[in-house]
Design a protein around this motif. Structure first.
Motif, PDB file in Angstrom:
ATOM      1  N   LEU A  23      44.819 -36.632 141.913  1.00 14.14           N
ATOM      2  CA  LEU A  23      45.165 -35.329 142.480  1.00 14.14           C
ATOM      3  C   LEU A  23      44.779 -34.187 141.548  1.00 14.14           C
ATOM      4  CD1 LEU A  23      48.683 -36.060 144.049  1.00 14.14           C
ATOM      5  CD2 LEU A  23      46.501 -35.781 145.245  1.00 14.14           C
ATOM      6  N   LEU A  26      40.982 -33.892 141.699  1.00 13.67           N
ATOM      7  CA  LEU A  26      40.611 -33.338 143.002  1.00 13.67           C
ATOM      8  C   LEU A  26      40.899 -31.836 143.044  1.00 13.67           C
ATOM      9  CD1 LEU A  26      39.664 -33.725 145.930  1.00 13.67           C
ATOM     10  CD2 LEU A  26      42.044 -34.275 146.537  1.00 13.67           C
ATOM     11  N   TRP A  27      42.001 -31.426 142.432  1.00 13.47           N
ATOM     12  CA  TRP A  27      42.348 -30.001 142.422  1.00 13.47           C
ATOM     13  C   TRP A  27      41.296 -29.177 141.682  1.00 13.47           C
ATOM     14  CZ3 TRP A  27      45.599 -26.689 144.669  1.00 13.47           C
ATOM     15  CH2 TRP A  27      45.809 -25.450 144.061  1.00 13.47           C
ATOM     16  N   GLY A  31      39.689 -29.130 145.270  1.00 16.98           N
ATOM     17  CA  GLY A  31      40.966 -29.006 145.964  1.00 16.98           C
ATOM     18  C   GLY A  31      41.534 -27.599 145.935  1.00 16.98           C
ATOM     19  N   GLU A  32      41.320 -26.892 144.839  1.00 11.41           N
ATOM     20  CA  GLU A  32      41.836 -25.533 144.718  1.00 11.41           C
ATOM     21  C   GLU A  32      41.202 -24.622 145.761  1.00 11.41           C
ATOM     22  OE1 GLU A  32      42.553 -22.208 141.175  1.00 11.41           O
ATOM     23  OE2 GLU A  32      41.141 -23.874 140.886  1.00 11.41           O
ATOM     24  N   MET A  34      40.175 -25.555 148.693  1.00  9.51           N
ATOM     25  CA  MET A  34      40.511 -25.985 150.054  1.00  9.51           C
ATOM     26  C   MET A  34      41.590 -25.104 150.681  1.00  9.51           C
ATOM     27  SD  MET A  34      40.463 -30.120 149.446  1.00  9.51           S
ATOM     28  CE  MET A  34      41.179 -30.460 151.049  1.00  9.51           C
ATOM     29  N   TYR A  67      49.890 -28.373 148.492  1.00 10.40           N
ATOM     30  CA  TYR A  67      49.088 -29.487 147.960  1.00 10.40           C
ATOM     31  C   TYR A  67      49.991 -30.513 147.287  1.00 10.40           C
ATOM     32  CZ  TYR A  67      45.301 -31.694 145.220  1.00 10.40           C
ATOM     33  OH  TYR A  67      44.407 -32.576 144.652  1.00 10.40           O
ATOM     34  N   GLY A  71      50.683 -34.459 148.409  1.00 11.48           N
ATOM     35  CA  GLY A  71      50.433 -35.568 147.491  1.00 11.48           C
ATOM     36  C   GLY A  71      51.640 -36.468 147.346  1.00 11.48           C
TER      37      GLY A  71
END
Length: 424
Positions: A23, A26-27, A31-32, A34, A67, A71
């Motif tokens: 996670l 991904l961030w 991810g940030e 998204m 987020y 998770g």
């Protein structure tokens, strides 16, 4: 110790670490961004940081909250399907709440650090009579800090309340688990104390170390970019001179030096702490027997047992002398280390009051997170001694050999009982 509260502990902790790492990566690698899909985009590059409490409800922060919840929900759903456990609501969901509150307080610390720069430069301007202002403007700037401090304080209080209940739930799980096997465990030396006291101490210490470790990691992740950004004010380090990433290099080298020094100084403490618990338990047990039996707790016996207590305590005190000398010397030096490395830049007039406070605070946060082992070594020593005592229970239930020190106790106990049985 763990199976009572966590589903399939080894796999659980490995999966928790792996999922957290996934996670995080991904961030930082997409991810940030998204959050823009639902109208919560990250801050544009070069945008000045939001000063004050408003940053905690800004769009990037709101997206991170969502987020994080997603998770946790995926992780919880997997374990609820794969290995249902009666305590999984506390071991997964409540643990995730505790971690989130720790993260939230770390972000408040970052927000306070961002407040330091402009406000302290503003104060410097007032002191040098180069800035014109009013009392209301001054109090408005101070109020920004007050709101952050107030929120941080209340979040800490809420977290402490939740943690207290979490600790007792883990103790309850261990108590119930071990009491189900009391018939097999009651012959171990100090079994009653191990269940009544050590289960509470173990859960409390594990929570303390676990949250401290997570807070250290989160602080490092949050403040390392801040420290790197502030390096533009630093040109060189004392003695060493100009090096790439000077503040990061100084922080890593200083923390590595302190951690290794304290670990070497305290290497003998875990064994002594464990022996200390054993001799205390033996003395207490004899006194308990003396309450109901006239032939127990006789002066000669209690004097010998208390002499064992005294001898072990005095050995422990002696070893703590040089351990504390090393530890406190380092911690005292740590208070001024950041000013020492900032010396060349201060002398060269390359840094103002605001960045000075920001760098000192950020550097202290980074070094504090890297000093986890150093700051927690005494607690780790206590955990090792408690773990050894509870490990005897697990060894008995698993059919494995008891720890060496418990084997010695059982051998002595048999040696005392066998002559009595022969006489009988």
């Amino acid at each position: 110790m763990f199976v009572s509260f966590f589903p399939k502990p080894k796999l659980f902790f490995l999966s928790a670490a792996g999922w957290s790492l996934f996670l995080i990566l991904l961030w930082f690698f997409g991810g940030e961004q998204m959050g823009a899909l639902i109208g919560l985009p990250p801050a544009a590059p070069g945008t000045p940081p939001i000063i004050g409490i408003a940053v905690l409800v800004s769009k990037p922060f709101l997206w991170f909250y969502i987020y994080y919840v997603l998770g946790v929900a995926i992780f919880y759903a997997f374990w609820r399907w794969y290995a249902p456990h009666p305590w999984q609501n506390w071991s997964i969901l409540v643990s995730s709440v505790i971690f989130f509150l720790i993260y939230f307080n770390v972000q408040i610390s970052v927000a306070v650090n961002n407040w330091y720069g402009p406000f302290m430069d503003y104060v410097q301007g007032l002191m040098a009579s180069t800035t014109n202002s009013t009392a209301s403007e001054f109090y408005k700037g101070a109020a920004s800090f007050a709101w952050l401090a107030l929120v941080g304080m209340n979040v800490s209080v809420i977290n402490a309340f939740i943690v207290s209940h979490w600790i007792f739930r883990w103790r309850t799980a261990m108590n119930d688990y071990f009491m189900n096997y009391w018939g097999r465990l009651r012959h171990i030396e100090g079994a009653s104390q191990r269940i009544q006291e050590d289960t509470m101490r173990f859960s409390q210490i594990m929570e303390d170390l676990g949250t401290s470790f997570v807070q250290s990691i989160m602080t490092l992740i949050a403040f390392l970019p801040v420290l790197i950004a502030l390096q533009k004010h630093i040109t060189e380090l004392p003695i060493i001179g100009a090096v790439p990433q000077p503040l990061v290099v100084a922080a890593l080298a200083w923390c590595l030096f302190g951690t290794l020094s304290v670990m070497l100084a305290g290497i003998k403490l875990p064994g002594l702490q464990f022996r200390n618990q054993r001799v205390e338990a033996a003395y207490r047990k004899e006194l308990v027997y003396g309450e109901d039996h006239d032939d127990r707790a006789q002066p000669a016996t209690t004097a010998e047992l208390f002499e064992n207590v005294r001898r072990n305590y005095f050995r422990l005190y002696g070893h703590y002398i040089y351990f504390n000398v090393v530890r406190y010397t380092y911690l005292q030096a740590d208070n001024i280390f950041s000013f020492i490395i900032l010396g060349p830049s201060l002398v060269a007039h390359k840094i103002t009051f605001g960045p000075l406070n920001q760098i000192s605070n950020a550097f202290g946060r980074v070094t504090g997170s890297l000093q986890f082992l150093l700051n927690s070594w005494s607690t780790i020593v206590e955990l090792q001694s408690v773990h050894k005592r509870l490990r005897a229970f697990e060894a008995t239930l698993e059919g494995a050999p008891l720890p060496e020190i418990d084997q010695h106790y059982l051998e002595r106990k048999r040696a005392v009982l066998e002559p009595k049985e022969q006489v009988g």
